[in-house]
Design a protein around this motif. Structure first.
Motif, short mmCIF file in Angstrom:
data_model
loop_
_atom_site.label_atom_id
_atom_site.label_comp_id
_atom_site.label_asym_id
_atom_site.label_seq_id
_atom_site.Cartn_x
_atom_site.Cartn_y
_atom_site.Cartn_z
N SER A 1 47.97 33.86 32.09
CA SER A 1 46.86 34.31 31.27
C SER A 1 46.66 33.41 30.06
CB SER A 1 47.11 35.75 30.79
OG SER A 1 47.35 36.60 31.87
N SER B 1 50.70 39.23 29.61
CA SER B 1 49.25 39.34 29.54
C SER B 1 48.74 38.66 28.30
CB SER B 1 48.85 40.81 29.55
OG SER B 1 49.41 41.46 28.44
N SER B 2 47.46 38.35 28.31
CA SER B 2 46.89 37.67 27.15
C SER B 2 46.96 38.58 25.94
CB SER B 2 45.44 37.29 27.43
OG SER B 2 44.68 38.46 27.65
#
Length: 331
Positions: free
Chosen positions: A160, A319-320
């Protein structure tokens, strides 16, 4: 030879079977110098010969056995008396007896597990080596040969981008974005920084790559930060609405893959550190961890298929990140 004839009466030499064709890799030693060592990967066989050469031909050498070991060990510099072995293989080459002439012994460690990357840091060293020993009643004769191990990864399934908003209330609001969160060691960090609100006079801005080495556990934890690279983004005051592109090439810097909780002894992590300096020399900074990995899809032709099988798949992903966070200020 010593006065009492307890000196070594033989020399040992360890020679790899594929020494002429095997690739070598540079590796830093404890004193900061670089030497070249034979390069291995997880799953590769380690084979060769042990040459025992008598210094006085015709004179018998009594021994309690001859062996060779393949060892992977971690040494913490603040605890040098204890070596933590995570790989320990032994091959007996000769039973107790005597040598009347120089002799050569073959050895082979098949498909050896080498789970971690070789590493020499500020407070810790992870090394692999072969050790041949002629056991004697009073003084053993031994010889060590270090090798270097690189761990390979496949391309991360999830990678991500990193998006963050940082700021100082009513003074500064910045968005910055990096194209991904995981980079191989020859990769390029690509990103952009957007200035949404600028009410303080910034005169300098840079991105640093910081390596953080952590050793020990509990109360005996040591952290060592090392600035690997400094990348100047701008020199001068930004204005609202301005955006600045970032391209940072990693190939020119000496870095290892990210190493997390290696054998519960140490970790090596990398961070991108965004630094802003205003006209009053106050420093504002924000760190974001990135993951580094060693690319395994371009492998030398002579590398055996067993090493390719042994290439480790990258585990885990983050995750981002997208949140409004305060920049920390250093006066």
């Amino acid at each position: 030879m010593s006065f009492f004839s307890f000196g070594q009466s033989a020399e040992i030499d360890v020679v790899l079977t594929d020494a002429e064709t095997r690739k070598k890799a540079e590796h830093k030693t404890e004193d900061g110098k670089k030497d070249k060592y034979f390069l291995f990967y997880d799953g590769e066989t380690v084979a060769g010969k042990v040459n025992v050469t008598l210094k006085n031909p015709g004179k018998r050498l009594e021994h309690q056995g001859i062996k060779i070991e393949f060892v992977g060990q971690i040494e913490l510099y603040y605890d040098r008396g204890n070596h933590h072995e995570f790989v320990s293989l032994v091959k007996d080459l000769a039973r107790p007896g005597e040598l009347t002439q120089s002799q050569t012994f073959d050895f082979e460690f098949t498909h050896v597990e080498k789970p971690y990357e070789s590493y020499t840091g500020q407070n810790v060293k992870l090394r692999y080596f072969l050790r041949a020993t002629v056991s004697r009643r009073l003084n053993d004769i031994s010889k060590e040969m270090d090798i270097v191990v690189h761990t390979l990864s496949t391309y991360p399934e999830l990678n991500s981008s990193i998006k963050m908003e940082v700021g100082i209330e009513d003074c500064l609001h910045i968005e910055f974005e990096y194209n991904k969160s995981k980079y191989h060691l020859k990769d390029v960090i690509v990103g952009k920084i957007y200035f949404l609100l600028v009410r303080i006079k910034i005169k300098h801005m840079e991105i640093d790559i910081i390596k953080r080495e952590t050793t020990g556990t509990g109360p005996s934890v040591y952290h060592e930060n090392d600035t690997i690279a400094k990348y100047e983004i701008m020199d001068g005051a930004p204005v609202r609405g301005e955006s600045i592109p970032i391209r940072l090439f990693l190939a020119g810097y000496e870095m290892t893959p990210t190493m997390r909780d290696i054998n519960k002894k140490f970790s090596v992590r990398y961070y991108l550190n965004l630094v802003l300096i205003d006209e009053e020399e106050r420093r504002y900074f924000k760190q974001q961890e990135i993951t580094l990995w060693r690319k395994g899809d371009v492998v030398r032709k002579s590398m055996s298929s067993q090493a390719t099988i042994g290439a480790q798949r990258f585990e885990g992903s983050k995750s981002s990140v997208s949140s409004m966070l305060d920049l920390k200020c250093r006066a």
